[in-house]
Design a protein around this motif. Sequence first.
Motif, mmCIF file in Angstrom:
data_model
loop_
_atom_site.group_PDB
_atom_site.id
_atom_site.type_symbol
_atom_site.label_atom_id
_atom_site.label_comp_id
_atom_site.label_asym_id
_atom_site.label_seq_id
_atom_site.Cartn_x
_atom_site.Cartn_y
_atom_site.Cartn_z
ATOM 1 N N GLU A 154 0.701 -1.056 -0.171
ATOM 2 C CA GLU A 154 0.057 -0.036 -0.109
ATOM 3 C C GLU A 154 0.851 0.874 -0.104
ATOM 4 O O GLU A 154 0.451 2.271 -0.789
ATOM 5 N N ARG A 155 2.116 1.265 0.519
ATOM 6 C CA ARG A 155 2.971 2.414 0.728
ATOM 7 C C ARG A 155 3.428 2.443 -0.393
ATOM 8 O O ARG A 155 3.163 4.345 -1.195
ATOM 9 N N GLU B 107 0.813 4.011 -2.801
ATOM 10 C CA GLU B 107 0.599 5.711 -2.652
ATOM 11 C C GLU B 107 1.442 6.253 -2.984
ATOM 12 O O GLU B 107 1.472 7.284 -3.483
ATOM 13 N N ASP C 3 2.323 6.616 -6.685
ATOM 14 C CA ASP C 3 1.628 7.766 -7.118
ATOM 15 C C ASP C 3 2.230 9.192 -7.475
ATOM 16 O O ASP C 3 1.729 9.656 -8.190
ATOM 17 N N HIS C 4 2.657 9.515 -5.833
ATOM 18 C CA HIS C 4 3.273 10.645 -6.205
ATOM 19 C C HIS C 4 4.251 10.625 -6.484
ATOM 20 O O HIS C 4 5.015 12.296 -7.147
#
Length: 402
Positions: free
Chosen positions: A310-311, A314, A317-318
Motif C-alpha cells: 500500500e505504501r 501511494e 503515485d506521488h
Amino acid sequence: MSATETAIASAEAHSAHNYHPLPVVVASAEGAWMTDVEGRRYLDLLAGYSALNFGHGNPRLIDAAKAQLERVTLTSRAFHHDRFADFCTQLAELCSMEMVLPMNTGAEAVETAVKTARKWGYRVKGVPDGMAKIIVASDNFHGRTTTIVSFSTDPEARADYGPYTPGFEIVPYGDLTALREAMTENTVAVLLEPIQGEAGVLVPPAGYLPGVRELTRERNVLFIADEIQSGLGRTGKTFALEHEGVVPDMYLLGKALGGGVVPVSAVVSSAEILGVFRPGEHGSTFGGNPLACAVALEVIAMLRAGEFQERAAELGDHLHRELGLLVGGGAVETVRGRGLWAGVDIAPALGTGREISERLLAERVLVKDTHGSTIRIAPPLVISKEDLDWGLDRLRTVLSVP
C-alpha cells in the motif's frame, strides 16, 4: 588524502574493476539514509536494486537474524532444520503456488529455472533430448552467469564470454506476434521480466503480459516470471504481474526476499513442475540455510500485512506525478515505471546518466544510471514522503528546473 579518497584508492588497487561505483564510501545506514566514512548523510534512492525494499537495518529483520545467529546458521541440505518447512510453506502460500526450491542469488534462481524448464520439457512435455528451447526478450537482464549472458543483448554484459550456451531464442520485448512466431514444438518456456529493470524500468504495453499467459497456456509452454527486482512490494503489489491479473507457472524471487541482510532466492512453482527433480539432480550448500529462512520468513510476514504494498502504491503515485511534471520542459524526456520504481530519461544535452548521478551525489542523493542518460529511482519502501520530496527537490536542482 581524506578517508574517502584513501578507501577508494585501496579498493581500486586491490579489487577487480568489474564495477564503477560512485565515489562515496558508506560506513552505516538506517532506513532510507546512508552515512559515509566522513559523517555525511545521503538519501538512498536505489535500495540495492530493490534488495533493500524494507530499508537499511530494518529492526524486524535484524532481530530475526540475531535470534537465528544464536541458534544455528547452516546445516546444508544433508539434514532438515526447523525453519525450512515453514519457509517453503509460507512462501508457496504467498505466491499461491505449491513448491519452493531455495537458492541464494537471483542468478542462481534463473539458472535453476532454466534447468527446471528443460527437465520439465523432456520428462513431461516430451521434447526430444537436447532440443529444448527457451524464449527470452531483448534488453533482458537475468544475471551474469555464462549461460545467462548467452541470451543477453547487452554487449557490455555479453562480450568476450563465449562460446555461448545454445537453446535460447530472443524476441523483442512487448511483441506478441514475434513471440508467437518464435514458438515451436520444442519450446519449453518463456522467461520474462514483467518490468525490465536494468533496461531502464521498461513497462510492457497493456495486454502484453496477459497475451503471453494465454499464448503459453495454448502452446503448453511454461511462463516464467523473473520478479527478482519487480516483486515483493516494489510496484505497489506483491508481484508486478498482479497489475495485469496474470499468474505465471513459475516465480523467480530474490533480492528483497533476503531483506538486504542475507542473499536469499527461490524458484516457486507447482508440484508438477518442481516435482521433476529427484535427489542429487540439483542443489546448493547454502540454499535454504537456517539464517536465510529466518530472515525470509520475517519478510513474508511483513508482506502478508500488505502495508508495504500500500505504501509503495501511494508514494509511487506521488513519485510519478512529480516526475511527470518534469517531462516536456527540456530536462526530462520520459518517465516510466510502477510504484516506487521509475526510469527517468534525462535530456542528453544535460549530461549522461553517470554525470547526473554524480551531480546528485554532490547533493547527497544516491541513484544509479543505466543506458545513456537514464537514471533509476527506487527508494526503500519505508521512505517518508518528506524525504522523497527532499530527494526530488535535489533532482530539480541538478536539472535546473523550478
